[in-house]
Design a protein around this motif. Sequence first.
Motif, PDB file in Angstrom:
ATOM      1  N   HIS A 109       0.898  -1.123   0.052  1.00 18.60           N
ATOM      2  CA  HIS A 109       0.062  -0.043  -0.050  1.00 18.60           C
ATOM      3  C   HIS A 109       0.615   1.307   0.019  1.00 18.60           C
ATOM      4  CE1 HIS A 109      -3.105   2.967   1.122  1.00 18.60           C
ATOM      5  NE2 HIS A 109      -3.953   1.768   0.924  1.00 18.60           N
ATOM      6  N   HIS A 110       0.754   2.196  -1.009  1.00 21.00           N
ATOM      7  CA  HIS A 110       1.570   3.387  -1.128  1.00 21.00           C
ATOM      8  C   HIS A 110       1.356   4.225   0.171  1.00 21.00           C
ATOM      9  CE1 HIS A 110       3.152   6.470  -3.770  1.00 21.00           C
ATOM     10  NE2 HIS A 110       2.582   7.184  -3.170  1.00 21.00           N
ATOM     11  N   MET A 111       0.603   4.480   0.944  1.00 18.99           N
ATOM     12  CA  MET A 111       0.549   5.380   1.927  1.00 18.99           C
ATOM     13  C   MET A 111       1.306   4.534   3.029  1.00 18.99           C
ATOM     14  SD  MET A 111      -0.588   7.532   0.921  1.00 18.99           S
ATOM     15  CE  MET A 111      -0.616   8.641   2.090  1.00 18.99           C
ATOM     16  N   ALA A 113       3.782   2.554   2.534  1.00 17.27           N
ATOM     17  CA  ALA A 113       5.223   2.763   2.340  1.00 17.27           C
ATOM     18  C   ALA A 113       5.737   4.105   2.485  1.00 17.27           C
ATOM     19  CB  ALA A 113       5.192   2.528   0.742  1.00 17.27           C
ATOM     20  N   HIS A 114       4.956   5.204   2.393  1.00 18.21           N
ATOM     21  CA  HIS A 114       5.311   6.802   2.719  1.00 18.21           C
ATOM     22  C   HIS A 114       5.794   6.671   4.189  1.00 18.21           C
ATOM     23  CE1 HIS A 114       5.141   9.181  -0.623  1.00 18.21           C
ATOM     24  NE2 HIS A 114       3.840   8.973  -0.999  1.00 18.21           N
ATOM     25  N   VAL A 115       5.174   6.007   5.006  1.00 16.40           N
ATOM     26  CA  VAL A 115       5.305   6.057   6.468  1.00 16.40           C
ATOM     27  C   VAL A 115       6.671   5.470   6.706  1.00 16.40           C
ATOM     28  CG1 VAL A 115       4.387   5.536   8.927  1.00 16.40           C
ATOM     29  CG2 VAL A 115       3.216   6.408   7.041  1.00 16.40           C
ATOM     30  N   VAL A 134       1.749  13.703   4.448  1.00 18.98           N
ATOM     31  CA  VAL A 134       1.250  14.608   3.661  1.00 18.98           C
ATOM     32  C   VAL A 134       1.682  14.317   2.152  1.00 18.98           C
ATOM     33  CG1 VAL A 134       0.866  16.489   5.117  1.00 18.98           C
ATOM     34  CG2 VAL A 134       3.221  15.987   4.481  1.00 18.98           C
ATOM     35  N   SER A 135       0.882  14.356   1.291  1.00 18.48           N
ATOM     36  CA  SER A 135       1.167  13.895  -0.246  1.00 18.48           C
ATOM     37  C   SER A 135       0.201  14.684  -1.150  1.00 18.48           C
ATOM     38  CB  SER A 135       1.220  12.532  -0.597  1.00 18.48           C
ATOM     39  OG  SER A 135      -0.210  11.909  -0.587  1.00 18.48           O
ATOM     40  N   GLY A 136       0.217  14.458  -2.447  1.00 18.60           N
ATOM     41  CA  GLY A 136      -0.790  15.066  -3.272  1.00 18.60           C
ATOM     42  C   GLY A 136      -2.072  14.497  -3.204  1.00 18.60           C
ATOM     43  N   THR A 301       9.259  12.170  -1.735  1.00 19.82           N
ATOM     44  CA  THR A 301       8.274  12.292  -2.837  1.00 19.82           C
ATOM     45  C   THR A 301       8.225  10.730  -3.402  1.00 19.82           C
ATOM     46  OG1 THR A 301      10.198  13.009  -4.133  1.00 19.82           O
ATOM     47  CG2 THR A 301       8.784  14.441  -3.716  1.00 19.82           C
ATOM     48  N   ASP A 302       7.419  10.254  -4.253  1.00 17.72           N
ATOM     49  CA  ASP A 302       7.216   8.858  -4.775  1.00 17.72           C
ATOM     50  C   ASP A 302       8.698   8.413  -5.182  1.00 17.72           C
ATOM     51  OD1 ASP A 302       4.645   9.388  -3.893  1.00 17.72           O
ATOM     52  OD2 ASP A 302       3.836   9.347  -6.110  1.00 17.72           O
ATOM     53  N   ASN A 303       8.955   7.277  -4.556  1.00 16.55           N
ATOM     54  CA  ASN A 303      10.068   6.265  -4.787  1.00 16.55           C
ATOM     55  C   ASN A 303       9.942   4.964  -4.746  1.00 16.55           C
ATOM     56  OD1 ASN A 303      11.272   5.572  -1.923  1.00 16.55           O
ATOM     57  ND2 ASN A 303      10.413   7.583  -1.655  1.00 16.55           N
TER      58      ASN A 303
HETATM   59 ZN    ZN Z   1       2.988   9.243  -2.763  1.00 16.08          ZN
END
Ligand code: ZN
Length: 333
Positions: A109-111, A113-115, A134-136, A301-303
Motif C-alpha cells: 500500500h503506497h501510504m 510505504a510513505h510512513v 502529506v502527499s498530493g 516524494t514517490d520512490n
Molecule cells: Zn506518494
Amino acid sequence: MGLIFAIESSCDETSASICKNGKILSNYIANQTIHEKYGGVVPELASRAHLQNIVPVIDAALKTTGCALKTVNAFAFTQSPGLIGSLLVGAQFAKSLSLAFDKPLIAVHHMHAHVLANLIEEPAPTFPFLCLTVSGGHTQIVLARAELDFTVIGETIDDAAGEAFDKCGKLFGLPYPAGPSIDNHALMGNPHAFKFTEPKVPNLDFSFSGLKTSVLYFLRDKIKDDLEFIEKHLNDLCASVQYTIINILLKNLKKAVKQTGIKQVCLAGGVSANSGLRKALQETGNKEGWQIFIPSIEYCTDNAAMIAITGYYKFLAGEFADLSVSPSARAGW
Ligand code: ZN
Ligand code: KG4
C-alpha cells in the motif's frame, strides 16, 4: 537472506529499487515532465510514460548494484492507491517477474510505504511513533505500533495538503506541481503579509478546500483594483499560503501527541519536501520535547525504496500476494 526488488508506478514517477536485508542498495526514479503543460497529471499520458520508462529504470536499478534478477527473493509493487492505468504497469511487470523467476510477489500500500520511508535511514524511530503523511492525494496522521500495525487517527475530509499547494499555486499562475515553486517563493516572502481562514474540523481530521476558496475570493477582490496584484505580491502570497497550510498541519499534530502521549514524530509524503514544513516541525519538536524524524527528500516524494523497505517487512512476515491480485485505485487501509 532478503533481497527485495520493488517497483513504484502509482502516479507520475516510475521507480525501481533494490533492498538487501532492510538496507537500500539502489533507488532509481524517472519523473514525467509531460504533464507540466496540462496543469496536472493526465492519467493516459502517465501510463504511457510508465511503459516507456519502466525497462530503463529497472535496468539502472540493477546495474548500480550488480544484482541479477535471478538472485532476488521477492518482487514488491505498489498495489494501491493511485491512477489505475499507472498502477497496472508496475503491477503487471512485478507479476511477470515473479512468475518468470518463480519468486513470491508482495503487494504494498503506497501510504503504508510513505510512513515506512522513515525506517530507511539512521537514526530511525522506534515503535510506537506518529507520522504526518502529506502527499498530493492524502493527508493523514498515522499511529504506527509496528512495521505492519498502523492506525490512521486523522485524515483530510476533502483536499490533501499537496492539492492545497497545487491548487493555490495554480491560482497564482505557477506551473504544476506548484508545491516546490511555492516553497521557493515563500523563502523570499512574508508569511504574515496576508491572512487566510483556517478550517474548524473536529477530532484530528483536516480540511483544505476552504483555503483554496478563501485564496480565490481574496485574489478576485484584489485583482479588481490592481491587475498586477499577483505578480507584485507573489512571494508574500506564497509565504502566507504555505504558513497557513503548515499551521493547520502542526495544530493537529500537537493534538495527536497530546491525545496519544507519543512523542516520536515522523514526516512522510511529497509535501514533506517542503522546507518551511521541515523547519517548522523541527522547531515545534525542539519546543515541545518531541523527537523528530524527516526522511531525505528522495524518500519523501514517490520512490520505490519505500516500497522495497515495506516489501522487506512483509517478506519477513510471510505476507505474500497471489498472482491474481489486482491493483486498486482507491483502497483503504
Ligand atoms: Zn506518494
Ligand atoms: O507523495 P507525492 O510525491 O505523490 C503523491 O503520492 O501524491 O506528493 C506529491 C505532492 C504534490 O502535491 C507536490 O506539489 C507536493 O507533493 N510537493 C511539495 C513540495 N515538493 C512536492 N509541496 C510543497 N513543497 C514542496 N517542496
